[in-house]
Scaffold this motif. Structure first.
Motif, PDB file in Angstrom:
ATOM      1  N   MET A 263       0.808  -1.215   0.000  1.00 35.97           N
ATOM      2  CA  MET A 263       0.000   0.000   0.000  1.00 35.97           C
ATOM      3  C   MET A 263       0.844   1.269   0.000  1.00 35.97           C
ATOM      4  N   PHE A 264       1.969   1.267   0.729  1.00 35.72           N
ATOM      5  CA  PHE A 264       2.750   2.491   0.904  1.00 35.72           C
ATOM      6  C   PHE A 264       4.073   2.480   0.142  1.00 35.72           C
ATOM      7  N   GLY A 265       4.465   1.375  -0.434  1.00 31.95           N
ATOM      8  CA  GLY A 265       5.671   1.360  -1.262  1.00 31.95           C
ATOM      9  C   GLY A 265       6.962   1.344  -0.489  1.00 31.95           C
ATOM     10  N   PHE A 266       7.068   0.512   0.550  1.00 30.66           N
ATOM     11  CA  PHE A 266       8.321   0.376   1.281  1.00 30.66           C
ATOM     12  C   PHE A 266       9.234  -0.622   0.576  1.00 30.66           C
ATOM     13  N   GLN A 267      10.517  -0.569   0.906  1.00 26.56           N
ATOM     14  CA  GLN A 267      11.484  -1.471   0.292  1.00 26.56           C
ATOM     15  C   GLN A 267      11.354  -2.883   0.867  1.00 26.56           C
ATOM     16  N   LYS A 268      11.648  -3.860   0.026  1.00 25.48           N
ATOM     17  CA  LYS A 268      11.486  -5.259   0.409  1.00 25.48           C
ATOM     18  C   LYS A 268      12.386  -5.627   1.575  1.00 25.48           C
ATOM     19  N   LEU A 350       8.435   0.651   9.887  1.00 29.83           N
ATOM     20  CA  LEU A 350       8.831   0.731   8.479  1.00 29.83           C
ATOM     21  C   LEU A 350       9.268   2.141   8.109  1.00 29.83           C
ATOM     22  N   ILE A 351       8.587   3.144   8.634  1.00 33.07           N
ATOM     23  CA  ILE A 351       9.005   4.533   8.392  1.00 33.07           C
ATOM     24  C   ILE A 351      10.373   4.784   9.016  1.00 33.07           C
ATOM     25  N   TRP A 352      10.549   4.331  10.247  1.00 32.75           N
ATOM     26  CA  TRP A 352      11.840   4.535  10.926  1.00 32.75           C
ATOM     27  C   TRP A 352      12.964   3.768  10.218  1.00 32.75           C
ATOM     28  N   GLY A 353      12.695   2.555   9.771  1.00 40.53           N
ATOM     29  CA  GLY A 353      13.742   1.750   9.150  1.00 40.53           C
ATOM     30  C   GLY A 353      14.204   2.286   7.818  1.00 40.53           C
ATOM     31  N   GLU A 354      13.368   3.058   7.147  1.00 43.31           N
ATOM     32  CA  GLU A 354      13.713   3.568   5.824  1.00 43.31           C
ATOM     33  C   GLU A 354      13.992   5.059   5.829  1.00 43.31           C
ATOM     34  N   ALA A 355      14.032   5.661   7.012  1.00 43.26           N
ATOM     35  CA  ALA A 355      14.170   7.114   7.102  1.00 43.26           C
ATOM     36  C   ALA A 355      15.592   7.597   6.870  1.00 43.26           C
ATOM     37  N   ALA A 356      16.598   6.697   6.972  1.00 46.10           N
ATOM     38  CA  ALA A 356      17.999   7.083   6.746  1.00 46.10           C
ATOM     39  C   ALA A 356      18.381   8.232   7.675  1.00 46.10           C
ATOM     40  N   GLY A 398       1.629   2.811  -3.878  1.00 46.66           N
ATOM     41  CA  GLY A 398       1.298   2.201  -5.154  1.00 46.66           C
ATOM     42  C   GLY A 398       2.472   1.730  -5.974  1.00 46.66           C
ATOM     43  N   GLU A 399       3.662   2.250  -5.774  1.00 44.85           N
ATOM     44  CA  GLU A 399       4.830   1.874  -6.559  1.00 44.85           C
ATOM     45  C   GLU A 399       5.921   1.351  -5.639  1.00 44.85           C
ATOM     46  N   GLU A 400       6.847   0.621  -6.226  1.00 44.58           N
ATOM     47  CA  GLU A 400       7.976   0.113  -5.452  1.00 44.58           C
ATOM     48  C   GLU A 400       8.894   1.265  -5.056  1.00 44.58           C
ATOM     49  N   GLU A 401       9.337   1.240  -3.803  1.00 44.75           N
ATOM     50  CA  GLU A 401      10.232   2.250  -3.250  1.00 44.75           C
ATOM     51  C   GLU A 401       9.629   3.651  -3.330  1.00 44.75           C
ATOM     52  N   ALA A 402       8.301   3.740  -3.297  1.00 46.44           N
ATOM     53  CA  ALA A 402       7.655   5.057  -3.367  1.00 46.44           C
ATOM     54  C   ALA A 402       7.973   5.900  -2.145  1.00 46.44           C
ATOM     55  N   PHE A 403       8.017   5.285  -0.968  1.00 50.30           N
ATOM     56  CA  PHE A 403       8.289   6.051   0.246  1.00 50.30           C
ATOM     57  C   PHE A 403       9.691   6.648   0.213  1.00 50.30           C
ATOM     58  N   LEU A 404      10.667   5.880  -0.240  1.00 52.15           N
ATOM     59  CA  LEU A 404      12.038   6.377  -0.301  1.00 52.15           C
ATOM     60  C   LEU A 404      12.176   7.509  -1.313  1.00 52.15           C
ATOM     61  N   LYS A 405      11.565   7.344  -2.476  1.00 55.39           N
ATOM     62  CA  LYS A 405      11.750   8.312  -3.547  1.00 55.39           C
ATOM     63  C   LYS A 405      10.957   9.584  -3.340  1.00 55.39           C
ATOM     64  N   ARG A 406       9.762   9.473  -2.753  1.00 54.78           N
ATOM     65  CA  ARG A 406       8.863  10.619  -2.718  1.00 54.78           C
ATOM     66  C   ARG A 406       8.760  11.288  -1.359  1.00 54.78           C
ATOM     67  N   VAL A 407       9.168  10.603  -0.313  1.00 55.01           N
ATOM     68  CA  VAL A 407       9.077  11.189   1.030  1.00 55.01           C
ATOM     69  C   VAL A 407      10.466  11.466   1.603  1.00 55.01           C
ATOM     70  N   VAL A 408      11.307  10.429   1.648  1.00 52.10           N
ATOM     71  CA  VAL A 408      12.622  10.583   2.273  1.00 52.10           C
ATOM     72  C   VAL A 408      13.557  11.413   1.403  1.00 52.10           C
ATOM     73  N   THR A 409      13.600  11.118   0.114  1.00 48.81           N
ATOM     74  CA  THR A 409      14.572  11.782  -0.768  1.00 48.81           C
ATOM     75  C   THR A 409      14.388  13.292  -0.828  1.00 48.81           C
ATOM     76  N   PRO A 410      13.168  13.842  -1.005  1.00 50.41           N
ATOM     77  CA  PRO A 410      13.052  15.318  -1.045  1.00 50.41           C
ATOM     78  C   PRO A 410      13.564  16.004   0.220  1.00 50.41           C
ATOM     79  N   ILE A 411      13.264  15.425   1.388  1.00 51.72           N
ATOM     80  CA  ILE A 411      13.745  16.034   2.625  1.00 51.72           C
ATOM     81  C   ILE A 411      15.256  15.876   2.740  1.00 51.72           C
ATOM     82  N   TYR A 412      15.773  14.714   2.332  1.00 55.26           N
ATOM     83  CA  TYR A 412      17.215  14.512   2.381  1.00 55.26           C
ATOM     84  C   TYR A 412      17.938  15.477   1.446  1.00 55.26           C
ATOM     85  N   LYS A 413      17.354  15.785   0.299  1.00 49.84           N
ATOM     86  CA  LYS A 413      17.985  16.722  -0.638  1.00 49.84           C
ATOM     87  C   LYS A 413      18.133  18.100  -0.002  1.00 49.84           C
ATOM     88  N   VAL A 414      17.150  18.483   0.813  1.00 46.65           N
ATOM     89  CA  VAL A 414      17.273  19.777   1.508  1.00 46.65           C
ATOM     90  C   VAL A 414      18.466  19.755   2.450  1.00 46.65           C
TER      91      VAL A 414
END
Length: 613
Positions: A263-268, A350-356, A398-414
């Motif tokens: 549902m949320f697109g976390f990494q396997k 899952l959010i904490w594990g992928e938050a980097a 809906g997509e694979e690695e959606a949480f990493l690409k669309r949530v974590v990455t934009p904040i990390y880029k800042v």
């Protein structure tokens, strides 16, 4: 063609052992100017970071070298070619030295291993060894009834996969087709390899049910609790995959974390790690419960509540501080309460594990979880979107690695841009934001102006893209009105900072000097301090100490990095940030209206019970 990046020439060598100038075959070259770097780097399987993909191949080469040196040579040869494809110019750190040392070892081992080869060609040698390895190791381990050697079997499957990869490369180079029997064996290995996945502590694959750690009642209770997916709305794409003929066994492997992944697109791999993490957390608390619950493999509700209270302690404090209700809502049907709690905890882990690096920003994680938990609640409650008329779906799912690409990455880029700005431009501490400054943005209700999905044009994501200019004796940025800047305390440093940082030391030295001058002026011996007149004069150091304290008591300063002509008064009942432009105020009013509407929607649903602290 594989070659080292050096400019020196050398003789041509093929994996078959022929040293000739023919154009056919794969070629490697040796750099004349490089010295012998030794074989220790291959024995320890330590490779440069850009060549990490060849580490398993070198591990297999070291493993099989004792039984068949020629096969080990072919594995290293294939590793060299793969390293050259990964970094053909040897631009990575340590790549040139690594490839040179590996090439020298290949040249030394070519002739001795060629003489010891049993078959007529390297392709036949690889095929023969692959079949022998499968019969001698894999089939022998598969016959073990208690599956006590699962770790060895997993390693054997990984080794067989690497051997087949090298075998296929050798056959292609010599234009020989792989036998059908070997292809069938490889297909069996690949199927088993998918089951015997790497794990940390708990082997959760079906064939490991008899492992000792999996026989604990607490482990079984937590494991079976996570398998309760009754009533969950699986996405259509995932339903098709689960109903595929070749993947009918995956239905029995579905659990709550797999549903969250879909549902949320976390990494396997993140899902696999947090699955073990959550089971161990629940089992560790479950085993300590007194009095003990029944021996049936059922998770104790007390253990579930204890773990949940610890996990959401900071999140509930954050909601209370901002005056917001948490997004943790429980159903009134008692049979669904445990499932809902496990979903909330699984989502948080899952959010904490992928938050980097976002783990350094705990309130930022609370903001992310607040919205994603509300989406989870909306999906389970069957809420309908007022805009689309369809059931509520995750904004980033809906997509694979959606949480990493669309949530974590934009904040990390800042964060990355701010850190890069501090290094390249040599700016002052007040001109760039670190983790604490970015995290402080989520200490106030202003953070909800980001919305969900987060607005890309929000002040939080804006960074100055203009160079620093020297203005009025200090470096300042030009056109940084859209940059949010520091939120709370801004530390302004100068050369006086060294005196402020070591104020106690300076005060002690000054007061000691004053006392010693007074004693020296009145006689010069330490015993003079007991004289009544001298002692009164020494007491004057307290007056000096008071003056020093008065000089140190400068109030902390705050400085706005936003031009004053762009600041407007805050609106009623909405504490806005002092650095917002007028058009951003209007947008913020609309965002707050949506948030208020969302709070009203919560109150309109009577079938749910809110979790309070």
């Amino acid at each position: 063609m594989a070659s080292s990046s050096g400019g020196g020439g050398g003789r041509r060598m093929t994996p078959g052992g022929d040293s000739s100038a023919s154009a056919g075959g794969r070629r490697i070259y040796r750099t004349q100017t490089a010295g012998n770097l030794g074989d220790s780097i291959f024995d320890s399987e330590v490779v440069p970071s850009s060549l990490v993909d060849i580490a398993p191949i070198l591990r297999v080469a070291n493993e099989v070298e004792a039984s068949n040196p020629r096969v080990a040579y072919l594995c290293r040869f294939y590793a060299f070619e793969k390293a050259h494809r990964l970094d053909p110019t040897s631009s990575g750190r340590g790549v040139r030295q690594f490839k040179t040392a590996l090439l020298q070892r290949l040249e030394r081992e070519n002739d001795p291993t060629l003489k010891g080869r049993v078959k007529q060609s390297d392709a036949r040698e690889m095929q023969s060894f692959y079949q022998l390895y499968y019969k001698k190791y894999i089939q022998a381990l598969q016959k073990v009834a208690d599956k006590a050697d699962r770790a060895q079997l997993t390693k054997a499957y990984q080794t067989a996969a690497v051997l087949f990869e090298v075998l296929r490369a050798v056959n292609v180079s010599q234009k020989i087709e792989v036998d059908k029997s070997i292809l069938e064996t490889h297909n069996q290995v690949e199927e088993k390899k998918k089951l015997y996945l790497p794990y940390n502590i708990l082997p959760l694959d079906p064939d490991s049910a008899n492992q000792p750690i999996m026989l604990y009642p607490e482990i079984q209770a937590a494991f079976h609790a996570l398998r309760n997916t009754r009533g969950l709305p699986w996405p259509k794409e995932h339903e098709k995959k689960r109903d595929a003929p070749k993947e009918h066994e995956k239905k029995r492997d579905a659990d709550l974390l797999a549903w969250l992944q879909a549902m949320f697109g976390f990494q396997k791999d993140n899902v696999s790690n947090q699955r073990e993490h959550l089971i161990l957390l629940l089992a560790n608390v479950h085993i300590r419960q007194i009095p003990k619950s029944d021996q049936q493999p059922k998770l104790d509700d007390r253990a579930l509540d204890t773990v949940m209270k610890k996990l959401f302690k900071n999140y509930k404090r954050w909601c209370k501080y901002l005056g917001r209700k948490s997004s943790l809502w429980l159903p009134t049907i008692q049979q669904e309460v445990q499932q809902r709690k496990l979903l909330y905890m699984g989502l948080y882990l899952l959010i904490w594990g992928e938050a980097a690096n976002l783990r350094f920003m705990p309130e930022c994680l609370c903001y992310i979880y607040h919205h994603m938990a509300f989406e989870l609640y909306g999906m389970l409650a069957g809420n309908v979107s007022p805009t689309t008329g369809e059931n509520v779906k995750p904004a980033y799912g809906g997509e694979e690695e959606a949480f990493l690409k669309r949530v974590v990455t934009p904040i990390y880029k800042v964060i990355e841009k701010e850190v890069e700005r501090s290094k390249t431009m040599k700016s002052k501490h007040s001109h760039w934001r670190n983790y604490d400054d970015l995290n402080e943005y989520f200490w106030s209700r202003d953070c909800f102006r980001l919305g969900w999905p987060m607005r890309s044009d929000a002040d939080f994501f804006k960074t100055p893209n203009v160079p620093l200019h020297h203005v009025d004796g200090e470096d300042r940025t030009v056109g940084n009105g859209n940059w949010m800047g520091k939120v709370n305390f801004v530390e302004i440093r100068s050369f006086w900072h060294i005196f402020r940082s070591f104020d106690r030391m300076w005060s002690f030295l000054i007061l000691s000097l004053q006392a010693m001058v007074i004693i020296a002026w009145n006689g010069g011996t330490p015993s003079d301090i007991f004289d009544r007149g001298v002692f009164k004069q020494v007491l004057s150091i307290f007056i000096t100490a008071a003056i020093l304290k008065l000089g140190q008591a400068s109030p902390r300063r705050k400085r706005s990095l936003i031009p004053k002509d762009e600041v407007i008064p805050p609106l009623p009942n909405a504490p806005y940030h002092q650095g917002q432009n007028f058009h951003e105020k209007i947008v913020a009013k609309g965002i707050l209206g949506v948030l208020n509407y969302r709070e009203e929607v919560k109150l309109m649903i009577p079938m749910e019970t809110h979790i309070t602290s």
